[in-house]
Structures are given as C-alpha cells and as structure tokens.
Scaffold this motif. Structure first.
Motif, PDB file in Angstrom:
ATOM      1  N   CYS A 145       4.549 -10.943  -1.676  1.00  0.00           N
ATOM      2  CA  CYS A 145       5.872 -11.469  -2.029  1.00  0.00           C
ATOM      3  C   CYS A 145       6.783 -10.305  -2.446  1.00  0.00           C
ATOM      4  O   CYS A 145       6.575  -9.674  -3.472  1.00  0.00           O
ATOM      5  CB  CYS A 145       5.759 -12.487  -3.168  1.00  0.00           C
ATOM      6  SG  CYS A 145       7.366 -13.050  -3.756  1.00  0.00           S
ATOM      7  N   PRO A 146       7.817 -10.036  -1.662  1.00  0.00           N
ATOM      8  CA  PRO A 146       8.662  -8.879  -1.959  1.00  0.00           C
ATOM      9  C   PRO A 146       9.421  -8.999  -3.278  1.00  0.00           C
ATOM     10  O   PRO A 146       9.753  -7.995  -3.900  1.00  0.00           O
ATOM     11  CB  PRO A 146       9.652  -8.829  -0.792  1.00  0.00           C
ATOM     12  CG  PRO A 146       9.240  -9.856   0.185  1.00  0.00           C
ATOM     13  CD  PRO A 146       8.237 -10.755  -0.438  1.00  0.00           C
ATOM     14  N   CYS A 199      13.221 -17.101   2.569  1.00  0.00           N
ATOM     15  CA  CYS A 199      13.799 -16.638   1.296  1.00  0.00           C
ATOM     16  C   CYS A 199      14.634 -15.385   1.451  1.00  0.00           C
ATOM     17  O   CYS A 199      14.583 -14.708   2.478  1.00  0.00           O
ATOM     18  CB  CYS A 199      12.667 -16.347   0.307  1.00  0.00           C
ATOM     19  SG  CYS A 199      11.598 -15.017   0.854  1.00  0.00           S
ATOM     20  N   LYS A 202      12.480 -11.783   1.414  1.00  0.00           N
ATOM     21  CA  LYS A 202      11.949 -11.241   2.666  1.00  0.00           C
ATOM     22  C   LYS A 202      13.044 -10.520   3.446  1.00  0.00           C
ATOM     23  O   LYS A 202      12.785  -9.514   4.098  1.00  0.00           O
ATOM     24  CB  LYS A 202      11.368 -12.366   3.525  1.00  0.00           C
ATOM     25  CG  LYS A 202      10.081 -12.974   2.962  1.00  0.00           C
ATOM     26  CD  LYS A 202       8.880 -12.142   3.362  1.00  0.00           C
ATOM     27  CE  LYS A 202       7.576 -12.881   3.055  1.00  0.00           C
ATOM     28  NZ  LYS A 202       6.416 -11.982   3.111  1.00  0.00           N
ATOM     29  N   CYS A 303       7.874 -18.041  -5.902  1.00  0.00           N
ATOM     30  CA  CYS A 303       8.246 -19.449  -5.771  1.00  0.00           C
ATOM     31  C   CYS A 303       7.104 -20.384  -6.116  1.00  0.00           C
ATOM     32  O   CYS A 303       5.938 -20.095  -5.854  1.00  0.00           O
ATOM     33  CB  CYS A 303       8.715 -19.743  -4.350  1.00  0.00           C
ATOM     34  SG  CYS A 303      10.135 -18.738  -3.893  1.00  0.00           S
ATOM     35  N   CYS A 307       5.382 -19.890  -0.634  1.00  0.00           N
ATOM     36  CA  CYS A 307       6.548 -19.897   0.256  1.00  0.00           C
ATOM     37  C   CYS A 307       7.005 -21.305   0.641  1.00  0.00           C
ATOM     38  O   CYS A 307       8.129 -21.465   1.116  1.00  0.00           O
ATOM     39  CB  CYS A 307       6.271 -19.077   1.505  1.00  0.00           C
ATOM     40  SG  CYS A 307       5.922 -17.354   1.128  1.00  0.00           S
ATOM     41  N   GLY A 310      10.139 -21.740  -1.021  1.00  0.00           N
ATOM     42  CA  GLY A 310      11.187 -20.741  -0.765  1.00  0.00           C
ATOM     43  C   GLY A 310      12.575 -21.370  -0.778  1.00  0.00           C
ATOM     44  O   GLY A 310      12.734 -22.546  -0.412  1.00  0.00           O
TER      45      GLY A 310
HETATM   46  S1  SF4 Z   1       9.337 -17.656  -0.218  1.00  0.00           S
HETATM   47 FE1  SF4 Z   1       9.179 -17.178  -2.395  1.00  0.00          FE
HETATM   48  S2  SF4 Z   1       6.970 -16.763  -2.663  1.00  0.00           S
HETATM   49 FE2  SF4 Z   1       7.395 -16.585  -0.486  1.00  0.00          FE
HETATM   50  S3  SF4 Z   1       7.835 -14.410  -0.174  1.00  0.00           S
HETATM   51 FE3  SF4 Z   1       9.799 -15.446  -0.470  1.00  0.00          FE
HETATM   52  S4  SF4 Z   1      10.218 -15.209  -2.673  1.00  0.00           S
HETATM   53 FE4  SF4 Z   1       8.022 -14.773  -2.373  1.00  0.00          FE
END
Ligand code: SF4
Ligand SMILES: Nc1ncnc2c1ncn2[C@@H]1O[C@H](COP(=O)(O)OP(=O)(O)OP(=O)(O)O)[C@@H](O)[C@H]1O
Ligand SMILES: [Mg+2]
Lengths: 462, 141
Positions: A145-146, A199, A202, A303, A307, A310
């Motif tokens: 998760c970035p 999201c 990313k 999150c 994801c 997201g």
């Molecule tokens: S959707 Fe949420 S949990 Fe998944 S990579 Fe993006 S920020 Fe991280």
C-alpha cells in the motif's frame, strides 16, 4: 533554499476543488499527517506532508476533494491499449454479471488487451521469501500500500528500514505484459499500459515511485469512472458478449491479495494484517516501542477491508469482499490454482523484483540544525502555555500544537488563534480592524454573510 | 531543555505514553533515527517497569546538544538485588502481568543494551531510581 531533489518532491493525486470547498475543517481534523490548513476559506494540502491516503476525500461533506486522472483519450495514442484490472474491480459487480461481459465492455471503451493485475503474486511471494532470508530486520512491513509506505517515511522515519523493498504485483505484471507484447511483435513505444486504480495513493506511487524505480505504466484510469462506463454499457447491450480475458492466469491467491489478510496468510510465522490508517498508525507506534515481540510480517493497508475500501471503489466494500472470497474458493480446488510453477514464465522480469532504497523524510523536524531546532522547540513550548488547548481549528490549523509549530516556522501568527486575538484586542494590542483582516485571511470574506445554501440550512441542496 | 512526565503504577493501558511523547520530541529535534530508536526502546522498558512493579513514578528528560538523560524515580517496593534483577530472564512479575505479555525478565537487559550509561539505585521498601544516558553521536561516550 527549496529542495529540488526529485526524491523529495512528490506527486499528489488529491486535489481541492476551490469552488466546492466550504472550508469546513472536516478534512483538516482527520488528516493523520496534519497536511491540511484552511486559508482564505479553503482547504489547502501541504504537498510534502500528504501521503494520498484519501481520508480527506472520504470525509468531505461537499465532495470538494477530487482525484486527478489521465484523459481516457490518451489511450488512443497507442497501438496496443492495455488495461490492467485488479480483482477488486470485478468484485464490485453482481455475481450475475460474468467477468467476460465486463472485459468486453472494456474493449468497447477502446482497450485492446485486458490483463489482470494480480497474475504475478506467486512471483512476488517468492521475492518475499528471498527477502526474508536475506534481511534480518523484523517485523518486515509490506510495501504493497503506497499510502502506508509514505506514512512510514514521513511519520515513522525510524521504521523505513522495516519496509520490505519488494515490487508489488502491479509493477511486476506491467513489466511482464510489456515483455509479452514485445514477444508478440508490438514494440514498447507502441504499447500503452493503463492501470485501473482504486485509490489516489496508487496514482501518486506510479507518478513518483519510491525506491529508485521508474514505473512502466503509461497512465491511470480511475475505477469509479470505469465503473460508470461499464454499468452504462451493460445496461445498453442486450446480447451477451463473451470476451475472454487476454491471458487468464489469476488464481485464488491473486484474487484475495489486495483484501485484508491477502498477503499475511502466506507467512508461516506470526503475521498481523491491519487495515484502516488509524489502526495502522497505532500499530506502528507499537513497533517503534518494540512492543510486538516476535512478529515476522506486517500487512498494513490504509483502507478499511484493504483495497475493497479504496476511495475510488463504487461497490459496497463488504459485498465486494464476499464475492471475491466466493470466487477464490471456487478457484482454490483446481489443479492450476495449486501449481506454483506458473511463475517460471515470469523469469524475464524476475530481476526487477526488488526496490532500491526508501528514504525517511521526517516532516516533524523543526529544523535541520539541532541548535536551531532546540530554540524553536523552546519557543513552541512557551507558546503552548498561552494557546488555550481547545484544538478547535478556528485558526486554520488542525490543533493548537500545529498552530504553535506553524508560528515558530513563520507560517502563522499568534493572533490567528481566535481566543488570543480576542485578548489582544481587549488589551488594545490589536485593532478591531486588523483582527477582522486576520479572520478574513483564514476564512475568506464571504464566510460570515448569510448563506442558506449550505448543509442543514434552508436551501440545502439548491 | 527539560521535560517532566508522571507515570501511574498499575495502569497498563497508558504504559508507553512517555516513550511516545519523547519519540515525537526527538523527531522534532531531527535526532538520527537509529539513536532515537534506542532511546525510545530503553525508555519504554523503564516506563513499563514502573507500571508493572511500582506504585507511581516521575520521569525527567534532559536534552542538550550531545545527549539525552532520562531519570526515572518511582515509589514502590524497590529492587533488593540489582545484579540479580539485571539477569536476562529474571522476573518477579505476577501471573496476571505475564498474561498481559510482560514479565519475560528482559526489560532491564534491554535497557542496558539500548543506552550508553545505565545507573540503577534502589532502596527496598521505598523505591527505585533509574538514570539512563544516551549520546546522539554513537561514538561520543
Ligand atoms: S486502495 Fe487503499 S489499501 Fe489499497 S493500495 Fe490504495 S490506499 Fe492502500
Ligand atoms: N521499577 C521497579 N520497581 C521494582 N522492581 C523492579 C523495577 N524494575 C524492575 N524490577 C524488578 O526487576 C525484575 C526484572 O525486571 P525486567 O524489566 O528485566 O523484567 P520484567 O519487568 O519482570 O519483565 P519484562 O520487562 O521482560 O516484561 C522485575 O521482575 C522486578 O522484580
Ligand atoms: Mg520490565
């Protein structure tokens, strides 16, 4: 002097729409890295503090926070137009809609190839074991998760070495498909790789990656945008088209990867899976105090439900999880699903499995120079003796301590505190006029006029 | 610069708040994170010892340009045999405390490992004083 090092300048995918923002402070108070201030009646995001987790987006009552995306027309610059689809995307649709209909909808939009993001998870898992063997530091923290990687960089700089520097499935899959298309005669410059993102984090990670890498991904398309397009397509297309996915390699591990526990289940030692950025902050505090004991691996996601939660996901996250779990259990029995040898075909890209250094970037430091930092610290503590400690946000900063920091950094003044301002006026140290100006600087000049076009007022939705 | 904190004995839910506050201070002062990690780990152990074994405690943190000195003074049963207590694995923690994941007898040795100077004095029946000094430059002792 401003720092021009590319590794300290960050791309952000979250934007404040100035016309819609009412300066309500909801975003400012939820932000885990205190990256938001209100000025001129509008929220402002401080770039080097923001980790793109999307908490502000979730909480905004007027949808004034948006996520940037590339223009869909951009795909037509390429001969091979690849859309990289994560499993959660499919999980948003009712089980009555077969994945193949969704894929044909994507082709209708203009993509020539539909590829699955999580095809390379077995290779990533191999890289995980190799990394665990070669590195002694524990617990290892997933780099998936970035938003979390950035959170650690800015808020938990002492833990950057715990981040497992392994390239996540999206990057490995992108590299793999690029190779595959090359093998089939399409050169890299004619291939556009587009990622359907759940999201903002990313997007930010693709546009300015950490760990000395450069992404091969050409652009990003937001999932909510694609979701709407596909729903419309499905509604208007009566004949059931059955378009197979270009290269179906997805197994149960891939289907579940981006959900909570998707990575942690594969660790044979103690592993914790934590989702939600507040929970993650709490666990990272414990890691810093060396409080977790012998935990080997931490899967941390910004999150709720991973994801599936997201910010660009349209479907209900719990239903998405339910559908994907069902889908995974249908796959799980099959022989191919167990066959890990599949990763042999990824041999060409395997060398890209590991990331370079991830730098800490402590946002809390008051100064680079220790002696100056000490002086600022002393000033800040003195200031805190006077600020009332209500953390009301009326100064345009999330709490009194942050205002005090902003003051010692020369970004705010003590008169920004409404209570101290009142005192200063009473003691004739500040004129009424000047005080009014200061309030306008923070809240804008229309803010205190009658306006029925706000939530809960007479013309609420007008 | 000096900071002072109070610790309440027996309150495990708040154990670690002093360590966390100091951690934040060290980040603000831009102290190298390898050094601050050691300080925080040692301080956390000292803090938990007050919570687990004593009735109440006071922490004083002094920071100057070369070092951090932490002084933790508690009112409590004291430590009758300090060298014995320092041994890895020695613990008088009650079963309840062990159930909460403490009481492995590793705290004091962890503190010794993670600071440059450790002084413990104790008067049985009255309390324990712990002094820990950590230099910011690893070779400055
Ligand atoms: S959707 Fe949420 S949990 Fe998944 S990579 Fe993006 S920020 Fe991280
Ligand atoms: N502040 C204190 N007051 C009284 N006794 C103490 C104090 N600190 C340590 N001791 C004694 O020394 C022993 C060893 O302490 P140490 O911190 O090494 O282990 P522990 O606290 O028992 O377990 P752990 O720290 O691994 O959770 C304790 O069991 C206790 O008897
Ligand atoms: Mg102890």
């Amino acid at each position: 002097m401003p720092d021009k090092n590319p590794h300290t300048e960050f791309h952000h995918a979250l934007r404040v729409n100035k016309n819609a923002c009412t300066g309500c402070t909801h975003c400012m108070t939820v932000c885990q890295t205190k990256a938001i201030r209100v000025r001129n009646g509008k929220a402002r995001i401080i770039a080097n503090r923001c980790v793109d987790c999307g908490e502000c987006y979730k909480v905004c009552p007027v949808s004034a926070i948006s996520v940037e995306q590339d223009d869909l027309q951009m795909i037509f610059d390429y001969e091979a137009r690849v859309i990289l689809i994560p499993s959660i995307f499919i999980g948003q649709f009712s089980h009555k809609i077969p994945a193949s209909s969704i894929y044909s909808a994507l082709k209708d939009i203009g993509f020539t190839h539909v590829f699955q993001v999580e095809n390379t998870v077995d290779m990533v898992l191999e890289a995980y074991s190799e990394y665990r063997q070669k590195n002694e530091i524990r617990p290892l923290i997933s780099s998936f998760c970035p938003a979390i990687v950035r959170l650690i960089q800015v808020r938990f700089p002492s833990l950057v070495d715990n981040i497992m520097r392994v390239n996540p499935p999206i990057d490995m899959s992108a590299l793999y498909y690029l190779e595959q298309l090359k093998a089939s005669g399409i050169p890299a410059e004619k291939t556009g790789l587009f990622y359907a993102t759940p999201c903002a984090a990313k997007i930010a990670a693709i546009k300015s990656p950490v760990g000395d890498t450069e992404s091969v991904i050409t652009g990003v398309i937001n999932m909510n945008f694609l979701y709407n397009k596909i729903q419309r397509y499905l509604q208007n297309t009566s004949a059931e088209k059955n378009m197979p996915v270009t290269d179906d390699l997805l197994n149960s591990r891939g289907i579940l990867w981006s959900l909570t526990r998707g990575e942690a289940v594969h660790c044979d030692k103690r592993a914790l899976a934590v989702d939600g950025i507040r929970n993650v902050t709490e666990i990272l505090e414990d890691v810093e105090n060396d409080k977790l004991g012998s935990v080997e691996f931490l899967e941390l996601r910004a999150c709720d439900e991973g994801c599936a939660g997201g910010i660009l996901m349209t479907g209900n996250r719990f239903l998405t999880v339910e559908r994907l779990r069902k889908l995974a259990s249908e796959h799980a029995g099959s022989k191919e699903d167990k066959d890990k040898k599949l990763s042999d075909r990824f041999i060409n890209v395997k060398e890209h499995s590991f990331l370079g250094n991830i730098e800490p970037r402590n946002i809390e430091k008051l100064d680079e120079d220790f002696n100056v930092a000490m002086k600022k610290m002393a000033r800040k503590r003195r200031m805190m003796c006077f600020l009332p400690g209500f953390d009301c946000g009326a100064c345009g900063a999330p709490d009194c301590q942050t205002l005090a920091e902003d003051i010692v950094q020369g970004r705010a003044q003590i008169s920004h505190c409404v209570f101290l301002q009142h005192q200063l006026v009473k003691q004739n140290l500040l004129s009424h006029e000047k005080a009014g100006k200061i309030t306008e600087e923070i809240w804008g000049n229309e803010r205190l006029e009658k306006n029925c076009n706000k939530i809960g007022a007479e013309d609420e939705n007008y | 610069m000096q900071y002072r904190f109070k610790i309440a004995g027996g309150d495990f839910s708040n154990a670690g708040t002093v360590a966390s506050s100091v951690k934040k201070i060290l980040r603000q002062l831009n102290i190298n994170h390898t050094v601050s990690k050691r300080i925080v780990i040692a301080l956390y152990e000292a803090e938990v010892n007050v919570v687990a074994h004593a009735y109440s405690g006071l922490v004083e943190i002094d920071i100057d340009s070369e070092k951090l000195r932490a002084y933790i003074a508690d009112k409590g049963p004291g430590i009758p045999d300090i060298p014995k207590a320092m041994e890895e694995g020695f613990s008088t923690a009650s079963p309840q405390v062990r159930e909460m994941g403490f009481g492995a007898g590793m705290g004091l040795s962890n503190m010794k490992r993670n600071c440059d100077i450790l002084n413990i004095t104790s008067e049985p029946g009255t309390g324990t004083n712990v002094e820990m000094i950590t230099y910011f430059k690893p070779d400055a002792r």
